[in-house]
Scaffold this motif. Structure first.
Motif, short mmCIF file in Angstrom:
data_model
loop_
_atom_site.label_atom_id
_atom_site.label_comp_id
_atom_site.label_asym_id
_atom_site.label_seq_id
_atom_site.Cartn_x
_atom_site.Cartn_y
_atom_site.Cartn_z
N VAL A 123 15.55 -9.17 -1.38
CA VAL A 123 15.65 -8.00 -2.27
C VAL A 123 14.90 -6.84 -1.64
CG1 VAL A 123 15.94 -9.27 -4.46
CG2 VAL A 123 13.63 -8.77 -3.61
N ARG A 124 15.22 -5.65 -2.12
CA ARG A 124 14.52 -4.47 -1.64
C ARG A 124 13.58 -4.02 -2.75
NH1 ARG A 124 14.80 -0.89 2.55
NH2 ARG A 124 14.44 1.26 1.91
N GLU A 125 12.31 -3.83 -2.38
CA GLU A 125 11.34 -3.33 -3.35
C GLU A 125 10.69 -2.11 -2.74
OE1 GLU A 125 8.58 -6.39 -4.52
OE2 GLU A 125 10.14 -7.52 -5.55
N GLY A 126 11.00 -0.94 -3.28
CA GLY A 126 10.50 0.31 -2.69
C GLY A 126 11.01 0.46 -1.27
N GLN A 127 10.10 0.67 -0.33
CA GLN A 127 10.49 0.87 1.07
C GLN A 127 10.57 -0.44 1.83
OE1 GLN A 127 11.46 3.92 2.41
NE2 GLN A 127 11.39 4.31 0.22
N GLN A 128 10.34 -1.55 1.14
CA GLN A 128 10.23 -2.84 1.83
C GLN A 128 11.29 -3.84 1.38
OE1 GLN A 128 6.38 -4.70 1.61
NE2 GLN A 128 6.04 -3.85 3.65
N PHE A 129 11.51 -4.83 2.22
CA PHE A 129 12.33 -5.97 1.81
C PHE A 129 11.39 -7.13 1.50
CE2 PHE A 129 15.26 -3.54 4.40
CZ PHE A 129 16.43 -3.62 3.66
N ALA A 141 9.80 -4.28 6.90
CA ALA A 141 10.31 -2.91 6.82
C ALA A 141 11.81 -2.89 7.06
CB ALA A 141 9.60 -2.04 7.84
N SER A 142 12.28 -3.76 7.95
CA SER A 142 13.73 -3.86 8.15
C SER A 142 14.14 -5.31 8.35
CB SER A 142 14.21 -2.99 9.32
OG SER A 142 13.29 -2.97 10.36
N VAL A 143 15.39 -5.56 8.06
CA VAL A 143 15.91 -6.93 8.12
C VAL A 143 17.23 -6.91 8.87
CG1 VAL A 143 16.92 -8.81 6.75
CG2 VAL A 143 14.81 -7.74 5.99
#
Ligand SMILES: Cc1cc2nc3c(=O)[nH]c(=O)nc-3n(C[C@H](O)[C@H](O)[C@H](O)COP(=O)(O)OP(=O)(O)OC[C@H]3O[C@@H](n4cnc5c(N)ncnc54)[C@H](O)[C@@H]3O)c2cc1C
Length: 390
Positions: A123-129, A141-143
């Motif tokens: 899931v994405r939460e704010g700027q993070q995964f 930060a990226s996936v």
């Protein structure tokens, strides 16, 4: 590839692999020999993926062409060589050497590899995964999703990536097995099991009799139907059509039907006492020649062959049609046709157009190629782009 390129740029990179060992598909590829890539390049290479996907792949394939992939693997200590049909294999003939080389490069770039770590949720939460694995939660930060398709599921490709992408709003085009042996429940086909045809042309016809795709590659008759490069290359086109399609054999592809009939007439005049089977191309195995004569209902000598019988035999040699409903399915398919819709992924970076920071590459995408090292080439080239931008 994505992980080693990202880590090579100095990104802290964790590679999650659900199996106990990474790269199982590399190990089973090319009969355990790994047909790593091809010598084709440029537009010839792109054309192998069809017009639409070929165009979409252009940037990936031009920025990391087969020569670059070969260089990377050779620099990692695995000499390669070209074999028939522009295929590239390790000189050692061992797929394991290719996998070990990639793992060495990844380790040198500081990729952390965690095996037995299936991604369960993303899931994405704010700027993070936030990624969930059985061991806990991870933040990134990226996936990059490189989970493959659904073919050969015993290697770990069970379609997990489709669910993650769908949850983010991505479209998944219809998936069908491709590069799979064909099921043909026709007694004369099954009776020919063990025969290999080298010089025939096999085509898939649509419902109007128009050629969808043709292949001039070996055909293997099996107890279940047809296998080998030509039938496998065409299997995706059959699976794509509800109810299947018609296969057409041309057993004498280098000569037109009228020319062949002319040759047969001359042969009949000069060798009237020869057996009818002597008309059939010598490139065809004896058992197949006998089968074609039986199907045409012809026997005896050339002099005894009537006009109608000759025409029937000619039709079978140049245009034998066989309805085929299906292939042996995903369990036996080397690749999955269909996947994440290409319009939703940036072809220059592999970044999702819907979710910033999410990258998709490899067979998970709606891209597939024929037998010949094309699927690895596409997977590695798109993986590299993801690694360069993630
Ligand atoms: C029998 C066979 C022979 C083949 N031979 C060739 C050949 O010679 N040349 C060629 O070019 N192509 C060949 N292919 C096709 C080629 O192997 C694939 O197209 C290619 O491996 C796709 O690469 P990928 O990285 O996208 O996916 P994969 O290689 O399938 O890798 C996906 C990885 O993701 C892992 N994974 C999946 N879900 C999760 C999850 N939820 N969490 C963590 N990890 C997960 C899987 O375990 C797997 O290790 C062959 C395929 C098969 C089945």
């Amino acid at each position: 590839m994505a992980a080693l390129v990202a880590a090579g740029r100095g990104r802290r990179t964790l590679l999650l692999e659900k199996n106990q060992r990474p790269g199982l598909k590399i190990l089973v590829s090319g009969g355990g020999r790994c047909n790593l890539t091809t010598t084709l390049a440029g537009s010839e290479l792109e054309a192998q993926f069809g017009a639409r996907a070929g165009r979409w792949l252009r940037h990936a394939l031009r920025s990391f062409p087969p020569v670059a992939l070969r260089q990377l693997v050779e620099d990692a200590g695995v000499p390669l060589r070209e074999e028939d049909l522009q295929k590239i294999f390790p000189v050692s003939q061992k797929a394991r050497d290719v996998l070990d080389a990639l793992l060495r490069v990844a380790a040198a770039a500081d990729v952390q590899l965690r095996h037995a770590a299936p991604l369960r949720a993303l899931v994405r939460e704010g700027q993070q995964f936030v990624a969930t694995v059985p061991q806990g939660e991870l933040h990134a930060a990226s996936v990059v999703l490189a989970t493959g398709g659904v073919s050969y599921p015993k290697t770990g490709a069970t379609g997990d990536g489709y669910a993650f992408c769908r949850a983010f709003g991505h479209t998944i085009t219809r998936t069908v097995p491709a590069l799979a042996p064909l099921v043909v429940e026709v007694p004369w086909v099954q009776a020919l099991q063990g025969i290999v045809l080298e010089a025939a042309e096999l085509s898939v016809l649509d419902e109007h009799g128009k050629v969808v795709r043709s292949r001039r590659r070996p055909i293997l008759f099996t107890h279940q139907g047809l296998s080998g490069p030509a039938p496998m290359d065409l299997s995706g086109d059959i699976e794509e059509r509800p109810g299947g399609a018609t296969l057409r054999f041309d057993f004498a592809p280098d000569v037109r039907a009228e020319q062949l009939e002319q040759q047969w007439l001359e042969q009949t005049r000069s060798h009237g006492r020869a057996a009818v089977a002597s008309l059939l191309p010598r490139t065809l195995p004896e058992r197949l020649r006998a089968t074609l004569c039986a199907l045409a209902g012809v026997a005896g000598t050339l002099a005894e062959l009537g006009r109608e019988q000759r025409r029937r035999l000619l039709l079978l040699v140049k245009d034998l049609r066989l309805p085929v409903a299906k292939s042996r399915g995903f369990d036996h398919a080397e690749v999955t046709r269909g996947g994440i819709a290409l319009a939703e992924v940036d072809p220059r970076t592999m970044q999702s157009r819907l979710v910033p920071g999410l990258y998709v590459c490899g067979e998970l995408l709606d891209v597939d190629g024929p037998i010949g090292g094309f699927n690895f080439q596409a997977a590695f080239a798109t993986g590299r782009l993801a690694g360069l931008h993630a």
